[in-house]
Design a protein around this motif. Structure first.
Motif, PDB file in Angstrom:
ATOM      1  N   TYR A  25      40.224 -40.421  30.865  1.00 57.80           N
ATOM      2  CA  TYR A  25      40.794 -40.388  29.515  1.00 57.80           C
ATOM      3  C   TYR A  25      40.028 -41.274  28.536  1.00 57.80           C
ATOM      4  O   TYR A  25      40.226 -41.180  27.324  1.00 57.80           O
ATOM      5  CB  TYR A  25      42.267 -40.802  29.548  1.00 57.80           C
ATOM      6  CG  TYR A  25      43.074 -40.207  28.417  1.00 57.80           C
ATOM      7  CD1 TYR A  25      43.498 -38.891  28.474  1.00 57.80           C
ATOM      8  CD2 TYR A  25      43.384 -40.953  27.290  1.00 57.80           C
ATOM      9  CE1 TYR A  25      44.221 -38.326  27.443  1.00 57.80           C
ATOM     10  CE2 TYR A  25      44.119 -40.397  26.236  1.00 57.80           C
ATOM     11  CZ  TYR A  25      44.532 -39.084  26.317  1.00 57.80           C
ATOM     12  OH  TYR A  25      45.246 -38.531  25.279  1.00 57.80           O
ATOM     13  N   ALA A  26      39.137 -42.135  29.054  1.00 55.00           N
ATOM     14  CA  ALA A  26      38.396 -43.051  28.174  1.00 55.00           C
ATOM     15  C   ALA A  26      37.622 -42.315  27.076  1.00 55.00           C
ATOM     16  O   ALA A  26      37.689 -42.714  25.901  1.00 55.00           O
ATOM     17  CB  ALA A  26      37.469 -43.936  29.002  1.00 55.00           C
ATOM     18  N   LYS A  62      39.817 -41.181  24.166  1.00 51.61           N
ATOM     19  CA  LYS A  62      40.273 -42.220  23.243  1.00 51.61           C
ATOM     20  C   LYS A  62      39.310 -42.424  22.075  1.00 51.61           C
ATOM     21  O   LYS A  62      39.684 -42.987  21.054  1.00 51.61           O
ATOM     22  CB  LYS A  62      40.467 -43.542  23.990  1.00 51.61           C
ATOM     23  CG  LYS A  62      41.637 -43.538  24.970  1.00 51.61           C
ATOM     24  CD  LYS A  62      41.807 -44.903  25.624  1.00 51.61           C
ATOM     25  CE  LYS A  62      43.005 -44.926  26.552  1.00 51.61           C
ATOM     26  NZ  LYS A  62      43.191 -46.255  27.204  1.00 51.61           N
ATOM     27  N   LYS A  63      38.059 -41.966  22.241  1.00 45.55           N
ATOM     28  CA  LYS A  63      37.049 -42.113  21.186  1.00 45.55           C
ATOM     29  C   LYS A  63      37.041 -40.940  20.210  1.00 45.55           C
ATOM     30  O   LYS A  63      36.339 -40.988  19.196  1.00 45.55           O
ATOM     31  CB  LYS A  63      35.662 -42.248  21.826  1.00 45.55           C
ATOM     32  CG  LYS A  63      35.520 -43.414  22.809  1.00 45.55           C
ATOM     33  CD  LYS A  63      35.603 -44.748  22.103  1.00 45.55           C
ATOM     34  CE  LYS A  63      35.353 -45.900  23.081  1.00 45.55           C
ATOM     35  NZ  LYS A  63      35.444 -47.222  22.406  1.00 45.55           N
ATOM     36  N   LYS A  69      38.076 -38.680  17.213  1.00 48.75           N
ATOM     37  CA  LYS A  69      38.664 -39.052  15.925  1.00 48.75           C
ATOM     38  C   LYS A  69      39.015 -37.813  15.097  1.00 48.75           C
ATOM     39  O   LYS A  69      38.304 -36.808  15.119  1.00 48.75           O
ATOM     40  CB  LYS A  69      37.695 -39.927  15.127  1.00 48.75           C
ATOM     41  CG  LYS A  69      37.357 -41.250  15.811  1.00 48.75           C
ATOM     42  CD  LYS A  69      36.358 -42.046  14.994  1.00 48.75           C
ATOM     43  CE  LYS A  69      36.012 -43.371  15.680  1.00 48.75           C
ATOM     44  NZ  LYS A  69      35.001 -44.144  14.916  1.00 48.75           N
ATOM     45  N   TRP A  90      45.803 -34.108  19.492  1.00 51.92           N
ATOM     46  CA  TRP A  90      45.728 -34.193  20.948  1.00 51.92           C
ATOM     47  C   TRP A  90      45.564 -32.803  21.543  1.00 51.92           C
ATOM     48  O   TRP A  90      44.814 -32.607  22.522  1.00 51.92           O
ATOM     49  CB  TRP A  90      46.996 -34.842  21.497  1.00 51.92           C
ATOM     50  CG  TRP A  90      47.051 -34.884  22.997  1.00 51.92           C
ATOM     51  CD1 TRP A  90      46.548 -35.859  23.803  1.00 51.92           C
ATOM     52  CD2 TRP A  90      47.607 -33.884  23.872  1.00 51.92           C
ATOM     53  NE1 TRP A  90      46.764 -35.547  25.132  1.00 51.92           N
ATOM     54  CE2 TRP A  90      47.417 -34.337  25.196  1.00 51.92           C
ATOM     55  CE3 TRP A  90      48.254 -32.674  23.659  1.00 51.92           C
ATOM     56  CZ2 TRP A  90      47.848 -33.618  26.303  1.00 51.92           C
ATOM     57  CZ3 TRP A  90      48.679 -31.951  24.759  1.00 51.92           C
ATOM     58  CH2 TRP A  90      48.477 -32.416  26.056  1.00 51.92           C
ATOM     59  N   GLU A 112      42.342 -54.917  29.491  1.00 49.64           N
ATOM     60  CA  GLU A 112      43.642 -54.532  28.955  1.00 49.64           C
ATOM     61  C   GLU A 112      44.730 -55.515  29.375  1.00 49.64           C
ATOM     62  O   GLU A 112      45.826 -55.515  28.812  1.00 49.64           O
ATOM     63  CB  GLU A 112      44.004 -53.116  29.433  1.00 49.64           C
ATOM     64  CG  GLU A 112      43.095 -52.037  28.874  1.00 49.64           C
ATOM     65  CD  GLU A 112      43.411 -50.661  29.425  1.00 49.64           C
ATOM     66  OE1 GLU A 112      44.298 -50.577  30.320  1.00 49.64           O
ATOM     67  OE2 GLU A 112      42.785 -49.688  28.993  1.00 49.64           O
TER      68      GLU A 112
END
Length: 344
Positions: free
Chosen positions: A23-24, A27-28, A30, A34, A312
């Motif tokens: 999922y990393a 997250k980027k 933009k 979703w 985190e």
């Protein structure tokens, strides 16, 4: 524990690490909904990669799938769709319970259901509880559940310390969704069991044993794709404020970046089951249902480790990190217990 089992456990760890990281790249992304992001990644992971890799492995792609009747392919497809329903419920569970409680309940349930229902349905549960090796593997499942519970507790302590709360916390709704997610997500384990005739047919065609499960992913992930992409496309068409057209109208450099990031997320998602197939091939046939337990417990383990690496937990305090460390150690012990049980 022999070398083959150790190698199988290692490949399951690699697959789980990919699952924990996939999922990393998302997250980027933009200025995309979703639904669009998930659809692009899903087309790569559920359609393009399974088809391309199967076409490369099989001497005659269409002849292979045409050799099976509906009674073989339909259960595989439907279990894949079952997994797809669990996949959607997973995101909703996080929304109403938060990451820690949601993951703990959902993963705990799917670990139990996906691991133990297969031998029960195949009439092998009596052998499982009546042999020393089977009893040890069951002990490993129990220890893994304890490890998942400890990691979940660490996450709750972290969220409390950092003031993190579920987007729309609703205990009743969240618990229902978590149970549904846990049950339906086990469809992937059931699909792999139902796909054994496909694995055997691939082996008969000369496909390397490490890869024989991969052609079945065309059908399994096709079922999951139908549910996931259908859900996303309906939302893109019906939900106010999001639309595929708007997402695709962003500036060209951002559009290309978003597509590449989403595709990378899809690639990493696929890799979890690519290496799952490798690990599954090394597990003794009588214990192949343990692949699911190893995958899911390692997923929780790797999720915690990735969180530590990405800092985190840096503001969570020493106690949550300490509890997380204990949970990770317990999961590692569980994997070793299962490995020793399979070697008996």
């Amino acid at each position: 524990m022999n070398d083959a089992i150790s190698t199988g456990i290692l490949w399951h760890l690699v697959g789980a690490a990919s699952a924990a990281c996939f999922y990393a790249p998302f997250k980027k992304v933009k200025n995309w909904s979703w639904e669009t992001m998930w659809s692009v990644g899903g087309i790569v992971s559920w359609i393009i990669l399974p088809w391309a890799i199967s076409a490369a492995l099989l001497p005659n792609f269409w002849a292979y799938y045409g050799s099976f009747n509906a009674s073989t392919l339909l259960p595989v497809f439907l279990f894949g769709a079952m997994w797809g329903i669990g996949n959607i419920n997973y995101g909703l569970t996080m929304r109403y319970l938060g990451m820690s409680m949601g993951i703990g309940i959902a993963i705990g349930i799917t670990l139990i259901v996906g691991t133990l229902m297969t031998p029960i349905l195949n009439g092998k549960f009596g052998v499982l509880i009546g042999t020393p090796g089977g009893q040890m593997t069951l002990l490993g499942v129990l220890v893994a559940l304890i490890g998942v519970a400890i990691v979940t507790r660490a996450g709750q302590l972290k969220e409390r310390q950092m003031g993190i709360r579920a987007e729309e916390f609703n205990l009743k709704k969240g618990l229902i969704l978590a149970v549904m997610c846990g049950i339906f997500s086990a469809g992937m384990s059931f699909a792999m069991d139902a796909a054994k005739p496909m694995h055997e047919a691939a082996a008969a065609l000369g496909v390397d044993p490490m890869y024989v499960a991969l052609p079945s992913y065309v059908v399994i992930m096709g079922g999951g794709a139908l549910i996931n992409l259908g859900f996303c496309f309906v939302r893109l068409a019906k939900v106010p404020g999001i639309s595929l057209k708007a997402d695709l109208s962003v500036m060209k450099p951002l559009l290309i970046t978003n597509v590449l990031l989403s595709a990378l997320g899809g690639l990493m998602w696929y890799f979890q089951f690519f290496f799952y197939a490798w690990g599954h091939a090394k597990i003794p046939a009588q214990y192949d249902y343990m692949s699911w337990m190893l995958h899911m417990s390692f997923y929780v383990l790797c999720g915690g480790l990735v969180g530590l690496i990405l800092k985190e937990w840096s503001n969570a305090g020493r106690r949550p990190v300490g509890v997380l460390s204990i949970g990770c150690i317990v999961i590692i012990i569980a994997a070793n217990i299962v490995g020793l049980g399979m070697a008996k």
